[in-house]
Design an enzyme around this catalytic site. Structure first.
Site, PDB file in Angstrom:
ATOM      1  N   GLY A   9       0.832  -1.220   0.000  1.00 27.32           N
ATOM      2  CA  GLY A   9       0.000   0.000   0.000  1.00 27.32           C
ATOM      3  C   GLY A   9       0.853   1.251   0.000  1.00 27.32           C
ATOM      4  CB  ALA A  10       4.269   1.872  -1.206  1.00 29.38           C
ATOM      5  N   GLY A  13      -0.764   7.793   1.271  1.00 27.09           N
ATOM      6  CA  GLY A  13      -0.821   7.943   2.720  1.00 27.09           C
ATOM      7  C   GLY A  13       0.336   7.363   3.523  1.00 27.09           C
ATOM      8  CG  ASN A  88       0.430   0.985   4.983  1.00 31.52           C
ATOM      9  OD1 ASN A  88       0.023   1.674   5.911  1.00 31.52           O
ATOM     10  ND2 ASN A  88       0.197   1.294   3.702  1.00 31.52           N
ATOM     11  CB  SER A 141      -6.513   0.919  13.547  1.00 33.29           C
ATOM     12  OG  SER A 141      -7.353   2.013  13.867  1.00 33.29           O
ATOM     13  CE1 TYR A 154      -9.832  -0.085   8.932  1.00 32.90           C
ATOM     14  CE2 TYR A 154     -10.371   1.185  10.900  1.00 32.90           C
ATOM     15  CZ  TYR A 154      -9.465   0.807   9.918  1.00 32.90           C
ATOM     16  OH  TYR A 154      -8.187   1.312   9.928  1.00 32.90           O
ATOM     17  CG  LEU A 186      -8.790  11.473  13.111  1.00 38.57           C
ATOM     18  CD1 LEU A 186      -9.837  10.372  13.003  1.00 38.57           C
ATOM     19  CD2 LEU A 186      -9.362  12.635  13.943  1.00 38.57           C
ATOM     20  CB  THR A 189      -4.144   9.132   4.605  1.00 31.72           C
ATOM     21  OG1 THR A 189      -5.224   8.348   5.129  1.00 31.72           O
ATOM     22  CG2 THR A 189      -2.989   9.127   5.589  1.00 31.72           C
TER      23      THR A 189
HETATM   24  P1  NDP Z   1      -4.802   5.442   2.158  1.00 37.39           P
HETATM   25  O1  NDP Z   1      -6.155   5.215   1.574  1.00 37.39           O
HETATM   26  O2  NDP Z   1      -4.159   6.757   1.945  1.00 37.39           O
HETATM   27  O3  NDP Z   1      -3.802   4.292   1.703  1.00 37.39           O
HETATM   28  C1  NDP Z   1      -4.195   2.935   1.692  1.00 37.39           C
HETATM   29  C2  NDP Z   1      -3.222   2.162   0.842  1.00 37.39           C
HETATM   30  O4  NDP Z   1      -3.582   0.769   0.856  1.00 37.39           O
HETATM   31  C3  NDP Z   1      -3.244   2.614  -0.621  1.00 37.39           C
HETATM   32  O5  NDP Z   1      -1.943   2.581  -1.127  1.00 37.39           O
HETATM   33  C4  NDP Z   1      -4.121   1.552  -1.260  1.00 37.39           C
HETATM   34  O6  NDP Z   1      -3.899   1.369  -2.635  1.00 37.39           O
HETATM   35  C5  NDP Z   1      -3.635   0.327  -0.500  1.00 37.39           C
HETATM   36  N1  NDP Z   1      -4.533  -0.799  -0.708  1.00 37.39           N
HETATM   37  C6  NDP Z   1      -5.848  -0.893  -0.412  1.00 37.39           C
HETATM   38  N2  NDP Z   1      -6.335  -2.078  -0.801  1.00 37.39           N
HETATM   39  C7  NDP Z   1      -5.294  -2.754  -1.365  1.00 37.39           C
HETATM   40  C8  NDP Z   1      -5.149  -4.025  -1.966  1.00 37.39           C
HETATM   41  N3  NDP Z   1      -6.185  -4.868  -2.057  1.00 37.39           N
HETATM   42  N4  NDP Z   1      -3.939  -4.404  -2.446  1.00 37.39           N
HETATM   43  C9  NDP Z   1      -2.890  -3.553  -2.358  1.00 37.39           C
HETATM   44  N5  NDP Z   1      -2.961  -2.335  -1.822  1.00 37.39           N
HETATM   45  C10 NDP Z   1      -4.153  -1.928  -1.324  1.00 37.39           C
HETATM   46  O7  NDP Z   1      -4.996   5.177   3.722  1.00 37.39           O
HETATM   47  P2  NDP Z   1      -3.919   5.152   4.915  1.00 37.39           P
HETATM   48  O8  NDP Z   1      -2.572   5.459   4.427  1.00 37.39           O
HETATM   49  O9  NDP Z   1      -4.487   5.979   6.008  1.00 37.39           O
HETATM   50  O10 NDP Z   1      -4.048   3.627   5.364  1.00 37.39           O
HETATM   51  C11 NDP Z   1      -2.927   2.750   5.467  1.00 37.39           C
HETATM   52  C12 NDP Z   1      -3.156   1.785   6.610  1.00 37.39           C
HETATM   53  O11 NDP Z   1      -3.228   2.505   7.839  1.00 37.39           O
HETATM   54  C13 NDP Z   1      -4.456   0.983   6.513  1.00 37.39           C
HETATM   55  O12 NDP Z   1      -4.189  -0.353   6.916  1.00 37.39           O
HETATM   56  C14 NDP Z   1      -5.379   1.679   7.514  1.00 37.39           C
HETATM   57  O13 NDP Z   1      -6.350   0.796   8.020  1.00 37.39           O
HETATM   58  C15 NDP Z   1      -4.363   2.073   8.573  1.00 37.39           C
HETATM   59  N6  NDP Z   1      -4.786   3.131   9.461  1.00 37.39           N
HETATM   60  C16 NDP Z   1      -5.146   4.358   8.968  1.00 37.39           C
HETATM   61  C17 NDP Z   1      -5.541   5.360   9.835  1.00 37.39           C
HETATM   62  C18 NDP Z   1      -6.004   6.691   9.381  1.00 37.39           C
HETATM   63  O14 NDP Z   1      -6.654   7.417  10.183  1.00 37.39           O
HETATM   64  N7  NDP Z   1      -5.707   7.122   8.167  1.00 37.39           N
HETATM   65  C19 NDP Z   1      -5.512   5.134  11.306  1.00 37.39           C
HETATM   66  C20 NDP Z   1      -5.147   3.794  11.682  1.00 37.39           C
HETATM   67  C21 NDP Z   1      -4.764   2.849  10.798  1.00 37.39           C
HETATM   68  P3  NDP Z   1      -4.997   1.758  -3.753  1.00 37.39           P
HETATM   69  O15 NDP Z   1      -4.755   3.206  -4.033  1.00 37.39           O
HETATM   70  O16 NDP Z   1      -4.688   0.835  -4.868  1.00 37.39           O
HETATM   71  O17 NDP Z   1      -6.358   1.517  -3.124  1.00 37.39           O
HETATM   72  C1  8X3 Z   2      -8.288   4.464  11.362  1.00 34.58           C
HETATM   73  C2  8X3 Z   2      -8.576   5.309  12.555  1.00 34.58           C
HETATM   74  O1  8X3 Z   2     -10.391   5.925  14.196  1.00 34.58           O
HETATM   75  O2  8X3 Z   2     -10.855   6.241  11.833  1.00 34.58           O
HETATM   76  O3  8X3 Z   2      -8.025   3.154  11.726  1.00 34.58           O
HETATM   77  O4  8X3 Z   2     -10.794   4.041  12.785  1.00 34.58           O
HETATM   78  S1  8X3 Z   2     -10.235   5.379  12.845  1.00 34.58           S
END
Ligand code: NDP
Ligand code: 8X3
Length: 254
Positions: A9-10, A13, A88, A141, A154, A186, A189
């Site tokens: 997921g690079a 975010g 990630n 999370s 979720y 929170l 991204t």
């Molecule tokens: P983003 O939506 O910015 O990034 C998510 C990334 O995951 C994207 O690169 C996306 O790619 C990739 N992804 C999703 N589905 C797949 C798949 N099937 N195969 C490969 N890649 C995939 O969100 P975040 O950076 O915030 O999220 C990253 C992680 O952090 C997640 O696991 C999320 O649950 C966790 N998280 C986020 C929080 C937040 O508040 N933002 C808080 C706590 C945890 P694509 O563009 O192709 O969909």
């Molecule tokens: C992402 C943070 O609080 O939106 O895991 O679930 S929250």
């Protein structure tokens, strides 16, 4: 020799920030995701910094075990010994009460957040055990600590990530491998845009009245855990914005 980190997921975010921070910390980085254009542009940016051989990209969906195997199998020989796996890739879809949720959204979250982590762990960790070195860093999370309103599935997937991470830590305790769970609150991204299926106004409201964490804040914790001395295992880190107390309580300025 430089260590190799693989980040799922690079393309956006937290994953993009982790890849950037690990490259800056002198890791050779394997960036992975589904969006070829976003991977290309990140690869170009990273390659300009520490050197042309420092980045390698793989396009695949973490939900698809065969695609994961094929992609990892296609790595050039000098990229195969992954030292740090950052699981990630993940997402939330919807915030409806459980009795009104969309089963398609549920299954996508379960496939990505749970099966995706398991797929990558199953493929990468045996090599780490053989080599006697490695570190798995899973993106959990605060949502995995307790359910919040509308978070149901979720939150369940992130609780599962915690159990899977804790289980792996037990399973590799006899080896030099380390296993870390990062639990952000929170973070601003694309997460909320994805959760609300592209409703940007609703997504922006999530971050109103509070200074949220940034993806870079979380990348710092990943690099910290990865660079801790070999005898130090950062098992778990809960990282919240200053005005967030837990998954349910956020103090917002009016
Ligand atoms: P983003 O939506 O910015 O990034 C998510 C990334 O995951 C994207 O690169 C996306 O790619 C990739 N992804 C999703 N589905 C797949 C798949 N099937 N195969 C490969 N890649 C995939 O969100 P975040 O950076 O915030 O999220 C990253 C992680 O952090 C997640 O696991 C999320 O649950 C966790 N998280 C986020 C929080 C937040 O508040 N933002 C808080 C706590 C945890 P694509 O563009 O192709 O969909
Ligand atoms: C992402 C943070 O609080 O939106 O895991 O679930 S929250």
């Amino acid at each position: 020799m430089k260590k190799i980190a693989l980040v799922t997921g690079a393309t956006s975010g937290i994953g993009m920030a982790c890849a950037t921070a690990l490259a800056a910390a002198s890791y050779r980085v394997i960036i992975t995701g589904r969006n070829t254009a976003a991977l290309d542009s990140l690869a170009d940016r990273l390659a300009r910094e520490p050197g042309p051989e420092s980045v390698c990209k793989l396009v695949f969906d973490v939900c698809n075990l065969e695609a994961c195997r094929e992609a990892i199998g296609s790595l050039p020989a000098d990229w195969q010994a992954v030292d740090v796996l950052v699981n990630n890739a993940g997402l939330a879809l919807g915030l409806e009460p459980e009795y009104e949720g969309d089963p398609t959204d549920w299954y996508t979250m379960i496939d990505t957040n749970i099966k995706g982590v398991l797929n990558m762990t199953r493929i990468i960790v045996p090599g780490m055990i053989e080599r006697g070195r490695g570190h798995v860093i899973n993106m959990g999370s605060v949502a995995g600590d307790a359910a919040y309103a509308g978070g149901n599935v979720y939150c369940a997937t992130k609780s599962a990530v915690k159990a899977i991470t804790d289980g792996l830590r037990i399973d590799v305790a006899h080896t030099p491998l380390r296993v870390t769970l990062i639990k952000p609150g929170l973070v601003e991204t694309n997460f909320s845009r994805v959760r609300f299926h592209g409703d940007n106004e609703r997504a922006d409201n999530v971050y109103k009245g509070i200074e949220p964490l940034t993806a870079d804040d979380i990348a710092d914790t990943v690099v910290y855990a990865a660079q801790a001395p070999a005898h130090v295992q950062i098992a778990e880190m809960l990282v919240l914005a200053t005005h967030q107390a837990n998954g349910s309580f956020i103090y917002r300025e009016k």
